[in-house]
Structure formats: structure tokens, C-alpha cells
Design an enzyme around this catalytic site. Structure first.
Site, short mmCIF file in Angstrom:
data_model
loop_
_atom_site.label_atom_id
_atom_site.label_comp_id
_atom_site.label_asym_id
_atom_site.label_seq_id
_atom_site.Cartn_x
_atom_site.Cartn_y
_atom_site.Cartn_z
N GLY A 36 30.87 10.32 16.38
CA GLY A 36 29.53 9.88 16.02
C GLY A 36 29.18 8.59 16.73
O GLY A 36 29.77 8.23 17.75
N ARG A 37 28.23 7.87 16.19
CA ARG A 37 27.78 6.63 16.80
C ARG A 37 28.67 5.44 16.46
O ARG A 37 28.68 4.43 17.17
CB ARG A 37 26.35 6.32 16.34
CG ARG A 37 25.32 7.41 16.68
CD ARG A 37 25.00 7.52 18.15
NE ARG A 37 24.52 6.32 18.74
CZ ARG A 37 23.24 5.92 18.71
NH1 ARG A 37 22.34 6.64 18.14
NH2 ARG A 37 22.91 4.79 19.28
N GLU A 42 30.97 3.52 18.98
CA GLU A 42 30.20 2.76 19.98
C GLU A 42 30.18 1.26 19.65
O GLU A 42 30.29 0.42 20.54
CB GLU A 42 28.79 3.35 19.99
CG GLU A 42 27.80 2.73 20.91
CD GLU A 42 26.47 3.43 20.76
OE1 GLU A 42 25.48 2.76 20.39
OE2 GLU A 42 26.39 4.66 20.99
N CYS A 80 35.75 13.61 19.28
CA CYS A 80 34.43 13.37 19.85
C CYS A 80 34.35 11.95 20.45
O CYS A 80 35.14 11.59 21.31
CB CYS A 80 33.37 13.61 18.78
SG CYS A 80 31.72 13.94 19.41
N HIS A 81 33.40 11.15 19.97
CA HIS A 81 33.21 9.80 20.50
C HIS A 81 34.29 8.82 20.02
O HIS A 81 34.28 7.66 20.42
CB HIS A 81 31.83 9.28 20.13
CG HIS A 81 30.73 9.91 20.93
ND1 HIS A 81 30.31 11.21 20.69
CD2 HIS A 81 29.98 9.44 21.95
CE1 HIS A 81 29.33 11.50 21.53
NE2 HIS A 81 29.12 10.45 22.32
N TYR A 104 34.13 14.24 23.38
CA TYR A 104 32.85 14.80 23.78
C TYR A 104 32.73 14.56 25.29
O TYR A 104 33.08 13.48 25.78
CB TYR A 104 31.71 14.13 23.00
CG TYR A 104 30.40 14.80 23.25
CD1 TYR A 104 30.15 16.07 22.73
CD2 TYR A 104 29.42 14.20 24.02
CE1 TYR A 104 28.95 16.72 22.98
CE2 TYR A 104 28.21 14.83 24.26
CZ TYR A 104 27.98 16.09 23.74
OH TYR A 104 26.80 16.74 23.99
#
Length: 186
Positions: free
Chosen positions: A88-89, A92, A118-119, A138
Site C-alpha cells: 500500500g502507500r 512510501e 507489494c510496495h 508490485y
């Protein structure tokens, strides 16, 4: 033997990549402590639902509020047997937190099992733990994996890859493979 697992997450973590492993690991008898910098047990993080609907990238929709069950400022990574990093975000901005990076490094330095999806690879890359390792993520995170010295595993979205103590996958459709491989190394 049941493991004590740390999950590091944050606002706009991917909904399925947070809730599904959290609940699955609890259901299989493990203890999972979910933490977020600046938050305490009982606080929530907002989640986002990422879907694959034929666009050039995933779509993003509001998800649920995920309740944290442990307090980040009281977290001692050394008492945990394994680490889970959802996508997800959140990765980040979590990758800019030195305490988070130190926690991630601890699991690799100690050779403890780590599952990232993923992220989540963004956090691993920022912690400098991917050099010489194979890591899926991802596809948009392939650059971070290779730039940090890792080998990007370009696998089907339903698959996962294990490299020693590290289990990674591209996104939530890989949950069956990802969680099966993670449970095998626990």
C-alpha cells in the site's frame, strides 16, 4: 511453536495486505502485534483497497480502519520472532523513519523470517537489506529492488518467492502462496 510476529504498517496501508495476513496468522495460533509510528494500541490506520481493473495501474479506493494492537514507541524488535511488512502507500513514508528502518534491519541481521508484499519492498530497499537477495514486489517497485542491489523476481501476481528468511510477493492475489511460504519458514 507459535511465533511472536511484528507487523509494521501505517495510514493507507493496503487493506487486504494488512487484514488478511494479520487475521490468518492469528487464526493459525501466532501472536501478531501491529504497530505504526506515532500511534498506540487502540488507534487505527486508514487502509486503501487496491484493485486490478484493466487500467494502466491499480485503482485505489477507501478501505477500512485497521485497529493497531500494540504501541510503536514501546516496541522492542528483539523480542519478536518474525516481521510482516504489508504494501500500500504506507511503506512510501515509513521508509523515512529511522526507527522503522532499524527494526527492519534487526530482523535481517538476526536471520529472522520476514514477509513483505507489494510496495513493502520499498521499506526493505530503504533499510538496505536487499543486496544479493531475490525479492518480488508490485512491478512499479522493481527499480527500488534492483537499485538497492537486489534481484527483482518478476513472477505472476498469484505467486510468491522465498529467498532464505525472506518471503515476498507482488500483491494480494498471492496471499495463498505468500502466506503458505511464510508459515513454512516460521
Amino acid at each position: 511453536m507459535m511465533a511472536r510476529i511484528l507487523m509494521i504498517t501505517g495510514d493507507f496501508t493496503e487493506d487486504y495486505e494488512t487484514m488478511v495476513p494479520f487475521q490468518t496468522l492469528l487464526a493459525t495460533g501466532h501472536q501478531v502485534d501491529a504497530v505504526c509510528p506515532g500511534k498506540k494500541a487502540g488507534d487505527t490506520v486508514k487502509t486503501a483497497i487496491h484493485d486490478f481493473e484493466g487500467d494502466q495501474t491499480y485503482s485505489e479506493k477507501p478501505g477500512h480502519n485497521f485497529a493497531l494492537n500494540a504501541t510503536f514507541s514501546e516496541t522492542d524488535a528483539t523480542v519478536y520472532d518474525a516481521l510482516v511488512v504489508p504494501g500500500g502507500r504506507a511503506p512510501e513514508y515509513l521508509r523515512m523513519n529511522n526507527e522503522v528502518l532499524d527494526m527492519v534491519r534487526h530482523f535481517f541481521d538476526a536471520g529472522k523470517p520476514v514477509a513483505a508484499i507489494c510496495h513493502g519492498a520499498q521499506l526493505l530497499a530503504a533499510a538496505g537489506v536487499l543486496r544479493g537477495r531475490t525479492c518480488s514486489a508490485y512491478p512499479a517497485c522493481a527499480y527500488e529492488v534492483t537499485a538497492s542491489g537486489g534481484t527483482f523476481a518478476d513472477i505472476a501476481v498469484t505467486e510468491a518467492v522465498t529467498d532464505g528468511n525472506l518471503v515476498t510477493a507482488p500483491a494480494w492475489p498471492a496471499h495463498p502462496a505468500w502466506l503458505k511460504q511464510f508459515l513454512a519458514i516460521l
